[in-house]
Design an enzyme around this catalytic site. Structure first.
Site, PDB file in Angstrom:
ATOM      1  N   ARG A 190       0.013 -10.141  12.977  1.00 30.87           N
ATOM      2  CA  ARG A 190      -0.571  -9.050  12.163  1.00 30.87           C
ATOM      3  C   ARG A 190      -1.410  -9.204  11.067  1.00 30.87           C
ATOM      4  NH1 ARG A 190       4.626  -5.553  10.190  1.00 30.87           N
ATOM      5  NH2 ARG A 190       2.718  -4.085   9.670  1.00 30.87           N
ATOM      6  N   ARG A 225      13.235  -5.337  12.244  1.00 27.81           N
ATOM      7  CA  ARG A 225      12.524  -4.931  13.268  1.00 27.81           C
ATOM      8  C   ARG A 225      11.837  -6.006  14.081  1.00 27.81           C
ATOM      9  NH1 ARG A 225       8.590  -0.212  10.763  1.00 27.81           N
ATOM     10  NH2 ARG A 225       7.148  -2.009  10.939  1.00 27.81           N
ATOM     11  N   ARG A 259      11.986  -7.570   5.535  1.00 24.05           N
ATOM     12  CA  ARG A 259      12.384  -6.212   5.561  1.00 24.05           C
ATOM     13  C   ARG A 259      13.710  -5.699   6.444  1.00 24.05           C
ATOM     14  NH1 ARG A 259       7.209  -2.358   6.434  1.00 24.05           N
ATOM     15  NH2 ARG A 259       7.332  -3.958   8.186  1.00 24.05           N
ATOM     16  N   LYS A 288       0.857  -1.133   0.089  1.00 21.05           N
ATOM     17  CA  LYS A 288       0.042   0.021  -0.031  1.00 21.05           C
ATOM     18  C   LYS A 288       0.917   1.090   0.031  1.00 21.05           C
ATOM     19  CE  LYS A 288      -2.536  -0.625   3.794  1.00 21.05           C
ATOM     20  NZ  LYS A 288      -1.514  -2.157   4.111  1.00 21.05           N
ATOM     21  N   ARG A 291     -10.297   0.593   9.321  1.00 22.67           N
ATOM     22  CA  ARG A 291      -9.826  -0.587  10.037  1.00 22.67           C
ATOM     23  C   ARG A 291     -10.994  -1.503  10.176  1.00 22.67           C
ATOM     24  NH1 ARG A 291      -4.548  -0.997  10.710  1.00 22.67           N
ATOM     25  NH2 ARG A 291      -3.412   1.088  10.940  1.00 22.67           N
TER      26      ARG A 291
END
Length: 214
Positions: free
Chosen positions: A169, A158, A125, A15, A91
């Site tokens: 998530r 992270r 990532r 996104k 959301r």
């Protein structure tokens, strides 16, 4: 053209990448709930008769900002933009219904990506400790492993990019936001885009969808 665009997709769907290209191509604002909340931390919400009088107080306490506050902040941000791509809101179904009362959307885009692909993207990532530049071990690796191309800083993974956290998530996203996807699908307004294509191929489909609907 000042299109009103909503972009939906799970964490890792792309996104942010596509929103940046929409902003560049169509000259609209990128409205995210995170940025909007940070920009309005001191907003007076005393009239809502809640526990705190500003959004910042919820954020400082590590508490979720109530939907009614998020709704007001998003409405303010959208009212100040001639055109926008909205990312990170709604959301849940209640927020989707509220959004339909506060603005008219020209295009609702859904980046559709399989869970295993999302996990690969999220766990690969790497972020620079110094400048925050983002890389991916497979799709966008640095020239030297573990070292930022921009500033030479160390790259790290992270905590929320581990596989366990990534799957959680995605699970939370599916639980809360899939009803939103269904809401727009039932309205006949949802444009499903294959988010597993290359970023350029996804962009071609995104641009076509916006131009066809806006």
């Amino acid at each position: 053209m000042d299109p009103h665009i909503l972009i939906l997709g799970a964490p890792g769907a792309g996104k942010g990448t596509q929103s940046d290209r929409i902003v560049s191509e169509f000259g609209v604002e990128h409205v995210t709930t995170g940025d909007a909340l940070r920009a309005n931390k001191g907003m007076d919400i005393g009239h809502l008769d809640l526990e705190y009088d500003t959004p910042g107080e919820y954020m400082d306490q590590g508490e979720l900002v109530p939907d009614v506050v998020v709704n007001e902040i998003v409405e303010k941000a959208l009212s100040e933009a001639d055109g926008y791509v909205l990312d990170g809101y709604p959301r849940n179904l209640e927020q989707a219904e509220t959004l339909s009362e506060m603005t008219d959307l020209d295009a609702v885009l859904y980046l559709d990506v399989d869970e295993d692909v999302l996990v690969d993207r999220l766990t690969g990532r790497r972020v620079c400790e110094e400048c925050g530049a983002t890389y991916h071990v497979d799709f966008n690796p640095p020239e030297e492993e573990g070292v930022c191309d921009e500033c030479g800083g160390d790259l790290y993974q992270r905590e929320d990019d581990t596989e366990e956290t990534a799957r959680e998530r995605i699970r939370v996203y599916d639980e809360n936001t899939q009803p939103v996807v269904q809401f727009y699908d039932d309205e006949g307004r949802l444009v499903r885009i294959d988010g597993e294509q290359t970023p350029d191929e996804v962009w071609d489909d995104v641009q076509d969808a916006i131009e066809a609907n806006a």
